[in-house]
Design a protein around this motif. Structure first.
Motif, PDB file in Angstrom:
ATOM      1  N   THR A 113       0.869  -1.177  -0.067  1.00 47.64           N
ATOM      2  CA  THR A 113      -0.071  -0.029   0.146  1.00 47.64           C
ATOM      3  C   THR A 113       0.805   1.036  -0.044  1.00 47.64           C
ATOM      4  OG1 THR A 113      -0.292  -0.123   2.420  1.00 47.64           O
ATOM      5  CG2 THR A 113      -1.948  -1.141   0.961  1.00 47.64           C
ATOM      6  N   GLY A 114       1.968   1.229   0.784  1.00 45.25           N
ATOM      7  CA  GLY A 114       2.888   2.423   0.609  1.00 45.25           C
ATOM      8  C   GLY A 114       3.516   2.763  -0.460  1.00 45.25           C
ATOM      9  N   THR A 115       4.079   1.595  -1.120  1.00 42.73           N
ATOM     10  CA  THR A 115       4.809   1.904  -2.401  1.00 42.73           C
ATOM     11  C   THR A 115       3.870   2.324  -3.407  1.00 42.73           C
ATOM     12  OG1 THR A 115       6.396   0.122  -1.753  1.00 42.73           O
ATOM     13  CG2 THR A 115       6.394   0.525  -4.162  1.00 42.73           C
ATOM     14  N   LEU A 116       2.691   1.705  -3.733  1.00 44.29           N
ATOM     15  CA  LEU A 116       1.575   1.793  -4.684  1.00 44.29           C
ATOM     16  C   LEU A 116       1.327   3.390  -4.452  1.00 44.29           C
ATOM     17  CD1 LEU A 116      -0.249  -1.309  -5.114  1.00 44.29           C
ATOM     18  CD2 LEU A 116       1.498  -0.250  -6.744  1.00 44.29           C
ATOM     19  N   GLY A 117       0.902   3.622  -3.144  1.00 45.37           N
ATOM     20  CA  GLY A 117       0.409   4.970  -2.801  1.00 45.37           C
ATOM     21  C   GLY A 117       1.277   6.075  -3.147  1.00 45.37           C
ATOM     22  N   SER A 118       2.463   5.924  -2.828  1.00 42.45           N
ATOM     23  CA  SER A 118       3.461   6.781  -3.180  1.00 42.45           C
ATOM     24  C   SER A 118       3.737   7.064  -4.626  1.00 42.45           C
ATOM     25  CB  SER A 118       4.801   6.898  -2.290  1.00 42.45           C
ATOM     26  OG  SER A 118       5.471   5.499  -2.698  1.00 42.45           O
ATOM     27  N   ILE A 119       3.759   5.983  -5.317  1.00 42.51           N
ATOM     28  CA  ILE A 119       3.843   5.930  -6.952  1.00 42.51           C
ATOM     29  C   ILE A 119       2.638   6.610  -7.414  1.00 42.51           C
ATOM     30  CG2 ILE A 119       3.715   4.416  -8.940  1.00 42.51           C
ATOM     31  CD1 ILE A 119       5.751   2.439  -7.536  1.00 42.51           C
ATOM     32  N   ALA A 120       1.506   6.434  -6.974  1.00 40.98           N
ATOM     33  CA  ALA A 120       0.407   7.044  -7.536  1.00 40.98           C
ATOM     34  C   ALA A 120       0.341   8.693  -7.194  1.00 40.98           C
ATOM     35  CB  ALA A 120      -0.995   6.648  -6.712  1.00 40.98           C
ATOM     36  N   LEU A 121       0.672   9.138  -6.213  1.00 47.69           N
ATOM     37  CA  LEU A 121       0.941  10.468  -5.843  1.00 47.69           C
ATOM     38  C   LEU A 121       1.868  11.326  -6.778  1.00 47.69           C
ATOM     39  CD1 LEU A 121      -0.304  12.444  -4.442  1.00 47.69           C
ATOM     40  CD2 LEU A 121       1.458  12.025  -2.569  1.00 47.69           C
ATOM     41  N   LEU A 122       3.200  10.494  -7.222  1.00 43.33           N
ATOM     42  CA  LEU A 122       4.016  11.041  -8.043  1.00 43.33           C
ATOM     43  C   LEU A 122       3.598  10.930  -9.717  1.00 43.33           C
ATOM     44  CD1 LEU A 122       7.562   9.467  -6.870  1.00 43.33           C
ATOM     45  CD2 LEU A 122       6.900  11.853  -6.873  1.00 43.33           C
ATOM     46  N   VAL A 123       2.891   9.995  -9.965  1.00 40.85           N
ATOM     47  CA  VAL A 123       2.268   9.817 -11.417  1.00 40.85           C
ATOM     48  C   VAL A 123       1.375  10.872 -11.474  1.00 40.85           C
ATOM     49  CG1 VAL A 123       0.773   8.448 -12.848  1.00 40.85           C
ATOM     50  CG2 VAL A 123       2.761   7.331 -11.466  1.00 40.85           C
ATOM     51  N   ALA A 124       0.351  11.198 -10.470  1.00 42.16           N
ATOM     52  CA  ALA A 124      -0.564  12.293 -10.426  1.00 42.16           C
ATOM     53  C   ALA A 124       0.099  13.600 -10.668  1.00 42.16           C
ATOM     54  CB  ALA A 124      -1.468  12.536  -9.080  1.00 42.16           C
ATOM     55  N   ALA A 125       1.254  14.014 -10.100  1.00 40.28           N
ATOM     56  CA  ALA A 125       2.141  15.340 -10.386  1.00 40.28           C
ATOM     57  C   ALA A 125       2.707  15.254 -11.684  1.00 40.28           C
ATOM     58  CB  ALA A 125       3.010  15.458  -9.118  1.00 40.28           C
ATOM     59  N   ALA A 167       7.263   7.025   5.550  1.00 42.87           N
ATOM     60  CA  ALA A 167       6.512   6.449   6.547  1.00 42.87           C
ATOM     61  C   ALA A 167       6.336   4.969   6.261  1.00 42.87           C
ATOM     62  CB  ALA A 167       5.009   7.245   6.505  1.00 42.87           C
ATOM     63  N   THR A 168       6.305   4.604   5.001  1.00 47.35           N
ATOM     64  CA  THR A 168       6.301   3.242   4.683  1.00 47.35           C
ATOM     65  C   THR A 168       7.272   2.371   5.381  1.00 47.35           C
ATOM     66  OG1 THR A 168       4.877   3.615   2.441  1.00 47.35           O
ATOM     67  CG2 THR A 168       5.905   1.711   2.932  1.00 47.35           C
ATOM     68  N   ILE A 169       8.618   2.766   4.974  1.00 44.23           N
ATOM     69  CA  ILE A 169       9.549   2.058   5.564  1.00 44.23           C
ATOM     70  C   ILE A 169       9.766   2.207   7.061  1.00 44.23           C
ATOM     71  CG2 ILE A 169      12.229   2.289   5.596  1.00 44.23           C
ATOM     72  CD1 ILE A 169      12.054   3.606   2.876  1.00 44.23           C
ATOM     73  N   VAL A 170       9.353   3.338   7.657  1.00 44.05           N
ATOM     74  CA  VAL A 170       9.304   3.211   9.169  1.00 44.05           C
ATOM     75  C   VAL A 170       8.352   2.377   9.769  1.00 44.05           C
ATOM     76  CG1 VAL A 170       9.041   4.628  11.137  1.00 44.05           C
ATOM     77  CG2 VAL A 170      10.267   5.616   9.272  1.00 44.05           C
ATOM     78  N   ALA A 171       7.289   2.230   9.093  1.00 43.93           N
ATOM     79  CA  ALA A 171       6.080   1.292   9.373  1.00 43.93           C
ATOM     80  C   ALA A 171       6.443  -0.169   9.276  1.00 43.93           C
ATOM     81  CB  ALA A 171       4.654   1.711   8.693  1.00 43.93           C
ATOM     82  N   PHE A 172       7.072  -0.426   8.177  1.00 41.09           N
ATOM     83  CA  PHE A 172       7.468  -1.820   7.788  1.00 41.09           C
ATOM     84  C   PHE A 172       8.638  -2.249   8.874  1.00 41.09           C
ATOM     85  CE2 PHE A 172      10.675  -4.729   5.993  1.00 41.09           C
ATOM     86  CZ  PHE A 172       9.761  -5.729   5.569  1.00 41.09           C
ATOM     87  N   PHE A 173       9.481  -1.350   9.481  1.00 37.59           N
ATOM     88  CA  PHE A 173      10.361  -2.117  10.383  1.00 37.59           C
ATOM     89  C   PHE A 173       9.807  -2.063  11.785  1.00 37.59           C
ATOM     90  CE2 PHE A 173      13.701  -0.740   7.219  1.00 37.59           C
ATOM     91  CZ  PHE A 173      14.304  -1.842   6.858  1.00 37.59           C
ATOM     92  N   ALA A 174       8.784  -1.095  11.966  1.00 38.43           N
ATOM     93  CA  ALA A 174       8.125  -1.302  13.374  1.00 38.43           C
ATOM     94  C   ALA A 174       7.059  -2.419  13.140  1.00 38.43           C
ATOM     95  CB  ALA A 174       7.051  -0.041  13.144  1.00 38.43           C
ATOM     96  N   VAL A 175       6.640  -2.825  12.049  1.00 33.75           N
ATOM     97  CA  VAL A 175       5.870  -4.352  12.200  1.00 33.75           C
ATOM     98  C   VAL A 175       6.703  -5.434  12.308  1.00 33.75           C
ATOM     99  CG1 VAL A 175       4.384  -5.433  10.765  1.00 33.75           C
ATOM    100  CG2 VAL A 175       3.825  -3.426  10.818  1.00 33.75           C
ATOM    101  N   ARG A 176       7.999  -5.189  11.877  1.00 34.28           N
ATOM    102  CA  ARG A 176       9.189  -6.466  12.024  1.00 34.28           C
ATOM    103  C   ARG A 176       9.424  -6.405  13.387  1.00 34.28           C
ATOM    104  NH1 ARG A 176      13.807  -6.236   8.116  1.00 34.28           N
ATOM    105  NH2 ARG A 176      14.294  -8.044   9.543  1.00 34.28           N
TER     106      ARG A 176
END
Length: 189
Positions: A113-125, A167-176
Motif C-alpha cells: 500500500t505504501g509503495t503503490l500510494g507514493s507511486i500514485a501520488l508521483l504519477v499524478a503530479a 512513513a512506509t519504511i518506518v512502518a515496515f520496520f515497526a511491524v518487523r
C-alpha cells in the motif's frame, strides 16, 4: 550478547511504532491538503484550478464544461491522489492491526500500500505537469511569459510522496519489530 547497530532510525526499536503512527497520520493530513489546494493558477483571469474543479469570479465549477485539455487531464490526477489517500488509510490500518494482532501479512500489506500510494501520488503530479502544462508551454513560447503558475498542490505532491515512502519504511520496520517482540520466548523461572 545482542549487537546493536549504530545506524538506526530511532534510539530503540520500540520508538519506531509511535514514529510510524505519527508519520502515517501526518501523511494522511498532508494528502488531504494535496487534494484540496490549488494545483494551477492562471494569472490573467484570476482563475484557480483545483483537482476537483476550478474557481473564478463566478464561483467554483467542475471540469466537464471546460475545453481540452482541462476536462481530460485534471480528473486523472484527482483519481490518483484519492487512490493514494485511500492507500495511506489502508496502510495505517495494517499498522494498527499489527499492533493488536500478530497478522503475518501486515508487513507485506504495508509495503504494497505504501509503495503503490507514493507511486500514485508521483504519477499524478507528473501526469498533470506533462499533460497540461507542457501543452501550454511550447518551446516557441518562453515559460516566464506564460500566464500559468504552478500551484502549491503540485509541489506538495512531491513532498508528500517522499514522506509517504519514508512513513512506509518506518512502518515496515515497526511491524518487523512487533513481530519479533511477539516471537520472543519467556524462559521459565
Amino acid at each position: 550478547m545482542e549487537v546493536v547497530s549504530e545506524i538506526s532510525l530511532a534510539r530503540h526499536p520500540s520508538d519506531l511504532v509511535p514514529a510510524a503512527l505519527v508519520l502515517l497520520i501526518l501523511t494522511i493530513f498532508l494528502m488531504f491538503g494535496v487534494a484540496s489546494i490549488p494545483w494551477l493558477d492562471y494569472s490573467e483571469s484570476s482563475t484557480t484550478y483545483y483537482l476537483g474543479g476550478f474557481c473564478d469570479y463566478d464561483g467554483c465549477h467542475g471540469y466537464t464544461d471546460r475545453e481540452e485539455p482541462f476536462r481530460t487531464v485534471f480528473p486523472v490526477p484527482y483519481i490518483l491522489v484519492l487512490t493514494a489517500l485511500a492507500l495511506s488509510v489502508f496502510e495505517l490500518g495494517f499498522l494498527v492491526l499489527s499492533m493488536f494482532w500478530k497478522v503475518e501479512v501486515s508487513g507485506v500489506g504495508i509495503l504494497i500500500t505504501g509503495t503503490l500510494g507514493s507511486i500514485a501520488l508521483l504519477v499524478a503530479a507528473i501526469y498533470l505537469y506533462f499533460g497540461l502544462l507542457m501543452t501550454f508551454w511550447s518551446p516557441a513560447s518562453a515559460p516566464p511569459t506564460a500566464p500559468w503558475g504552478v500551484g502549491a498542490g503540485l509541489f506538495l505532491a512531491f513532498v508528500v510522496a517522499v514522506l509517504f515512502l519514508l512513513a512506509t519504511i518506518v512502518a515496515f520496520f515497526a511491524v518487523r519489530y512487533l513481530k519479533a517482540l511477539g516471537r520472543e520466548r519467556v524462559s521459565p523461572s
